[in-house]
Scaffold this active site. Structure first.
Site, PDB file in Angstrom:
ATOM      1  N   THR A 174      91.423  59.529  59.072  1.00 26.03           N
ATOM      2  CA  THR A 174      91.820  58.124  59.144  1.00 26.03           C
ATOM      3  C   THR A 174      93.057  57.851  58.291  1.00 26.03           C
ATOM      4  O   THR A 174      93.263  58.496  57.251  1.00 26.03           O
ATOM      5  CB  THR A 174      90.641  57.221  58.705  1.00 26.03           C
ATOM      6  OG1 THR A 174      91.057  55.868  58.749  1.00 26.03           O
ATOM      7  CG2 THR A 174      90.146  57.544  57.322  1.00 26.03           C
ATOM      8  N   SER A 228      87.223  52.755  50.558  1.00 26.13           N
ATOM      9  CA  SER A 228      85.775  52.517  50.697  1.00 26.13           C
ATOM     10  C   SER A 228      85.084  53.868  50.601  1.00 26.13           C
ATOM     11  O   SER A 228      85.725  54.915  50.715  1.00 26.13           O
ATOM     12  CB  SER A 228      85.449  51.871  52.056  1.00 26.13           C
ATOM     13  OG  SER A 228      85.608  52.832  53.097  1.00 26.13           O
ATOM     14  N   TYR A 249      83.257  55.058  52.814  1.00 27.28           N
ATOM     15  CA  TYR A 249      83.505  55.688  54.119  1.00 27.28           C
ATOM     16  C   TYR A 249      84.862  56.405  54.115  1.00 27.28           C
ATOM     17  O   TYR A 249      84.948  57.585  54.476  1.00 27.28           O
ATOM     18  CB  TYR A 249      83.473  54.637  55.251  1.00 27.28           C
ATOM     19  CG  TYR A 249      84.327  55.070  56.419  1.00 27.28           C
ATOM     20  CD1 TYR A 249      83.913  56.124  57.239  1.00 27.28           C
ATOM     21  CD2 TYR A 249      85.575  54.496  56.665  1.00 27.28           C
ATOM     22  CE1 TYR A 249      84.723  56.573  58.280  1.00 27.28           C
ATOM     23  CE2 TYR A 249      86.380  54.935  57.696  1.00 27.28           C
ATOM     24  CZ  TYR A 249      85.952  55.976  58.500  1.00 27.28           C
ATOM     25  OH  TYR A 249      86.755  56.432  59.511  1.00 27.28           O
ATOM     26  N   HIS A 250      85.913  55.676  53.730  1.00 25.67           N
ATOM     27  CA  HIS A 250      87.248  56.301  53.768  1.00 25.67           C
ATOM     28  C   HIS A 250      87.292  57.524  52.842  1.00 25.67           C
ATOM     29  O   HIS A 250      87.943  58.524  53.149  1.00 25.67           O
ATOM     30  CB  HIS A 250      88.325  55.282  53.385  1.00 25.67           C
ATOM     31  CG  HIS A 250      88.602  54.252  54.448  1.00 25.67           C
ATOM     32  ND1 HIS A 250      88.021  53.001  54.449  1.00 25.67           N
ATOM     33  CD2 HIS A 250      89.384  54.287  55.561  1.00 25.67           C
ATOM     34  CE1 HIS A 250      88.446  52.310  55.508  1.00 25.67           C
ATOM     35  NE2 HIS A 250      89.273  53.067  56.202  1.00 25.67           N
ATOM     36  N   LYS A 308      86.060  60.649  54.512  1.00 20.77           N
ATOM     37  CA  LYS A 308      87.048  61.307  55.387  1.00 20.77           C
ATOM     38  C   LYS A 308      87.990  62.187  54.554  1.00 20.77           C
ATOM     39  O   LYS A 308      88.388  63.265  54.987  1.00 20.77           O
ATOM     40  CB  LYS A 308      87.874  60.270  56.168  1.00 20.77           C
ATOM     41  CG  LYS A 308      87.070  59.252  56.947  1.00 20.77           C
ATOM     42  CD  LYS A 308      86.197  59.878  58.005  1.00 20.77           C
ATOM     43  CE  LYS A 308      86.862  60.005  59.345  1.00 20.77           C
ATOM     44  NZ  LYS A 308      85.883  60.343  60.414  1.00 20.77           N
TER      45      LYS A 308
END
Ligand code: NAD
Ligand code: USQ
Length: 407
Positions: free
Chosen positions: A147, A182, A184-185, A188
């Site tokens: 991302t 975040s 989530y990020h 990645k």
């Protein structure tokens, strides 16, 4: 172009399904994997795709009926190491496209359980894949969905993965400094490090697609029949910003810009996502190579996107309000942003730029399914970066996952 055997991981998802169809239509042999966990997370969050989606068996049957092409569908959890190993050993893919992760930043910020779930699911799944490739398909090309949010918003130009630095008179080409926004990020970014390491020590080949925010839900293949629809998320947990603005405009609610709205991000049409993945597969990385493509076509501030939607509506005499909500996220609201995105263009990507016609067609889609819109999802967001999930984030009775249950 020689046709390949490709495993699409996360085939039941928004991008995975559209990509599997696109690759199958291009003549590649597609094996589609998904645990269907996203359908469970939807039930947990009380959310659903605006556009109804069929079950996986119905989808693949429909594709076969309409095109005589087969997608070999298998339900499997990528966190099941034995199953992943068996899959890779049996299929011996030439390429794998890995979409199969928890992909919502707000979901990862609800509480410890959701942060841990996100990182365990994403990191363990990717590790399982890397070890299976080392042992059973070391020449296969891993195309991994990363991302743009891995980079954050630095005050310098963003390169495609690497930066040449001169320090104390010496020079090196090093991974670009990353500041994800975040848990989530961050997952990645941790994946990126693991993949890069596996390429370096085992000679695997990988392309990390640092993708921007995707919008739209129409591709040539998905548009062939309603039974082939891909999901369209608009709620505060899973909905991405332009998809949300189109739904808000369609049902007459104000467009919810978080904070000042100067947050700038890279964006792309879902038609370009599927094309980029195909281009990456058809031009593989070399043995031992870990490469990064920044996968987006245009950059906008959130405020400018809201204005675009308002203008598209105004052309039809409709008035759309824009509200600035207190930002639930911790992110820069006014900043420099200039990210390179040349490598996919060099491979032949023909971008679809965001215009009024596309916005109108997204709004038309929403209007066809307006009865399924839950207005509560379009108001105040229910997950805050500082405090986590606020009361009411969870509309269903399903219990919150505990870390112990997940790990
Ligand atoms: P999605 O939630 O619609 O699809 C993800 C799919 O992966 C789901 O069907 C889910 O069931 C499956 N999955 C998750 N964990 C799994 C596991 N352990 N085993 C098997 N299947 C599993 O998400 P999406 O929007 O299609 O995103 C796909 C990928 O693209 C994600 O990795 C995301 O990080 C990345 N991405 C998405 C966007 C975007 O705007 N949607 C932008 C940039 C990057
Ligand atoms: N935003 C608003 N109003 C809204 C929703 C979002 O102003 O109603 C703002 C957010 O604060 C943020 C920006 O819009 O500044 C983008 O938010 P988003 O929810 O559209 O996207 P994000 O959370 O970054 O995540 C999405 C996908 C994720 C992917 C990422 C690409 O869910 O899987 O990795 O886009 S990127 O942003 O480039 O990292």
């Amino acid at each position: 172009m020689r046709k390949k055997t490709v495993i699409v991981l996360g085939v039941d998802g928004y991008l995975g399904w559209a990509t599997a169809l696109h690759l199958s239509a291009a003549g590649h042999e597609v094996v589609g994997i998904d645990s269907l966990v996203r359908r469970r997370w939807d039930r947990e969050c009380g959310t659903q795709s605006l556009v109804p989606i069929k079950t996986m068996p119905q989808r693949v049957n429909s594709w076969r009926r309409l095109t005589s092409r087969t997608i070999d569908w298998r339900q499997m959890d990528l966190c099941d190491a034995r199953a992943v190993t068996q899959l890779v050993r049996e299929v011996r893919p030439e390429a794998l496209v890995h979409f199969a992760e928890q992909r919502s930043a707000p979901f990862s910020m609800i509480d410890l359980g959701h942060a841990a779930l996100t990182q365990v699911n994403n990191l363990v799944g990717t590790l399982n894949l890397l070890f299976a490739l080392r042992d059973h398909a070391p020449a296969a090309h891993l195309v991994k969905l990363g991302t743009m949010g891995e980079y954050g918003t630095p005050n310098i130009d963003i390169e495609e993965g690497f930066l040449t630095i001169t320090h104390n008179g010496r020079q090196d080409r090093l991974p670009f400094p990353m500041q994800p926004g975040s848990f989530y990020h961050l997952s990645k970014l941790h994946d990126s490090h693991n993949i890069q390491f596996a390429c370096r020590i085992w000679g695997l080949r990988a392309t990390d697609l640092h993708q921007g925010v995707v919008y739209g839900n129409h591709t040539d293949e998905v548009g062939m029949d309603p039974s082939l629809s891909t999901r369209f998320d608009y709620d505060a947990i899973w909905g991405t910003v332009l998809n949300r603005f189109c739904v808000q405009a369609a049902v007459g609610l104000p467009l919810t810009v978080y904070g000042k709205g100067g947050q700038t991000r890279g964006f792309l049409d879902i038609r370009d996502t599927v094309a980029c993945v195909r281009l990456a597969i058809e031009h593989p990385a070399a043995e031992g190579e870990y490469r990064v493509f920044n996968q987006f076509t245009e950059q906008f501030t959130v405020k400018a996107l809201a204005q675009k939607v308002r203008q598209a509506r105004a052309a039809h005499g409709l008035d759309t309000r824009i509200v600035h909500l207190r930002n639930p996220r911790v992110e820069r609201e006014e900043h420099y942003y200039n990210a390179k995105h040349q490598k996919l263009l060099d491979l032949g990507l023909q971008p679809h730029f965001l215009g009024d016609t596309l916005i109108e067609s997204m709004i038309d889609t929403v209007e066809r399914h307006a009865a399924r819109v839950d207005p509560i999802e379009l108001e105040q967001p229910n997950v805050d970066w500082r405090r986590g999930g606020t009361p009411g984030w969870q509309k269903s009775a399903e219990p919150e996952p505990s870390v112990a249950r997940l790990v």
